[in-house]
Motif scaffolding. Structure first.
Motif, short mmCIF file in Angstrom:
data_model
loop_
_atom_site.label_atom_id
_atom_site.label_comp_id
_atom_site.label_asym_id
_atom_site.label_seq_id
_atom_site.Cartn_x
_atom_site.Cartn_y
_atom_site.Cartn_z
N ARG A 143 8.67 4.69 8.69
CA ARG A 143 8.51 4.73 7.23
C ARG A 143 7.21 5.41 6.83
O ARG A 143 7.15 6.10 5.81
N VAL A 144 6.16 5.26 7.65
CA VAL A 144 4.91 5.99 7.39
C VAL A 144 5.19 7.48 7.45
O VAL A 144 4.78 8.24 6.57
N GLU A 145 5.92 7.90 8.46
CA GLU A 145 6.21 9.32 8.64
C GLU A 145 7.07 9.89 7.51
O GLU A 145 6.86 11.01 7.08
N ASP A 146 8.04 9.11 7.03
CA ASP A 146 8.93 9.65 5.99
C ASP A 146 8.42 9.39 4.58
O ASP A 146 9.05 9.79 3.60
N GLY A 147 7.27 8.70 4.47
CA GLY A 147 6.65 8.49 3.16
C GLY A 147 7.15 7.28 2.39
O GLY A 147 6.74 7.07 1.26
N MET A 194 0.85 -1.17 0.00
CA MET A 194 0.00 0.00 0.00
C MET A 194 0.89 1.23 0.00
O MET A 194 1.06 1.89 0.99
N SER A 195 1.51 1.49 -1.09
CA SER A 195 2.31 2.71 -1.17
C SER A 195 1.36 3.88 -1.25
O SER A 195 0.22 3.76 -1.67
N LEU A 196 1.84 5.01 -0.84
CA LEU A 196 1.00 6.19 -0.80
C LEU A 196 1.29 7.06 -2.01
O LEU A 196 2.12 7.94 -1.97
N ASP A 197 0.59 6.77 -3.07
CA ASP A 197 0.77 7.52 -4.31
C ASP A 197 -0.09 8.78 -4.26
O ASP A 197 -1.18 8.83 -4.81
N LEU A 198 0.41 9.79 -3.57
CA LEU A 198 -0.33 11.03 -3.40
C LEU A 198 0.38 12.15 -4.14
O LEU A 198 1.59 12.14 -4.29
N PRO A 199 -0.38 13.15 -4.56
CA PRO A 199 0.27 14.32 -5.15
C PRO A 199 1.21 14.95 -4.13
O PRO A 199 0.96 14.90 -2.93
N THR A 240 1.56 17.82 -3.32
CA THR A 240 0.94 18.91 -2.57
C THR A 240 0.12 18.40 -1.40
O THR A 240 -0.21 19.16 -0.50
N GLU A 241 -0.23 17.11 -1.38
CA GLU A 241 -1.03 16.57 -0.30
C GLU A 241 -0.12 15.93 0.74
O GLU A 241 0.78 15.16 0.43
N SER A 242 -0.35 16.25 2.00
CA SER A 242 0.47 15.71 3.08
C SER A 242 0.21 14.22 3.24
O SER A 242 -0.93 13.78 3.37
N ARG A 243 1.26 13.45 3.25
CA ARG A 243 1.12 12.00 3.41
C ARG A 243 0.64 11.64 4.81
O ARG A 243 -0.07 10.67 5.00
N THR A 244 1.04 12.37 5.81
CA THR A 244 0.68 12.01 7.18
C THR A 244 -0.76 12.39 7.53
O THR A 244 -1.26 11.95 8.54
#
Length: 108
Positions: free
Chosen positions: A70-74, A1-6, A8-12
Motif C-alpha cells: 500500500r505504501v508503494e501504490d500510494g 498518515m495518508s500521504l497528501d502530496l502533490p 507531481t511529487e513522488s510518493r515513494t
C-alpha cells in the motif's frame, strides 16, 4: 498518515514514506524474532497454544507485507472500509492496519 502530496511529487521518495517503511520494518523484524523464539522453545509443534501464536504472527507478517504494498501504490493510510484517512496515532501504534477504529470494530 495518508500521504497528501502533490501529484507531481513522488510518493515513494517522500521523507514520510521513509518513516513509514521504518515502522513497518521494525514491526516485521519484531514479529520474525517472536516467531524464531517460538521455534527455539523446542516444544512440540502440536502444542495448540504455540500453533495459535505462530498462526497469529504469520497473519500479522502478511498484513505487514500488504502494508508495504500500500505504501508503494500510494493507498497507505487510507481506510479500506470507508476510504477516509486512518488517524496518524493509530498508524503509529499499528503501522500495518488497514482500517480506522470504526471500520475495524464493524469487521470484528
Amino acid at each position: 498518515m495518508s500521504l497528501d502530496l502533490p501529484l507531481t511529487e513522488s510518493r515513494t521518495d517522500h521523507p514520510a514514506v521513509d518513516q513509514i517503511r521504518q515502522r513497518l520494518e521494525h514491526a516485521r523484524t519484531t514479529r520474525v524474532a517472536q516467531l524464531k523464539a517460538l521455534d527455539d522453545t523446542g516444544q512440540s509443534a502440536d502444542d495448540h497454544l504455540l500453533a495459535n501464536q505462530r498462526d497469529s504472527i504469520k497473519r500479522v507478517l502478511k498484513e505487514i507485507e500488504e502494508a508495504f504494498a500500500r505504501v508503494e501504490d500510494g493507498s497507505y493510510g487510507t481506510c479500506m472500509g470507508c476510504t477516509k484517512p486512518v488517524p496518524a496515532e493509530r498508524l503509529e501504534i499499528l503501522p500495518h492496519t488497514r482500517y480506522c477504529v470504526s471500520c475495524q470494530s464493524r469487521a470484528a
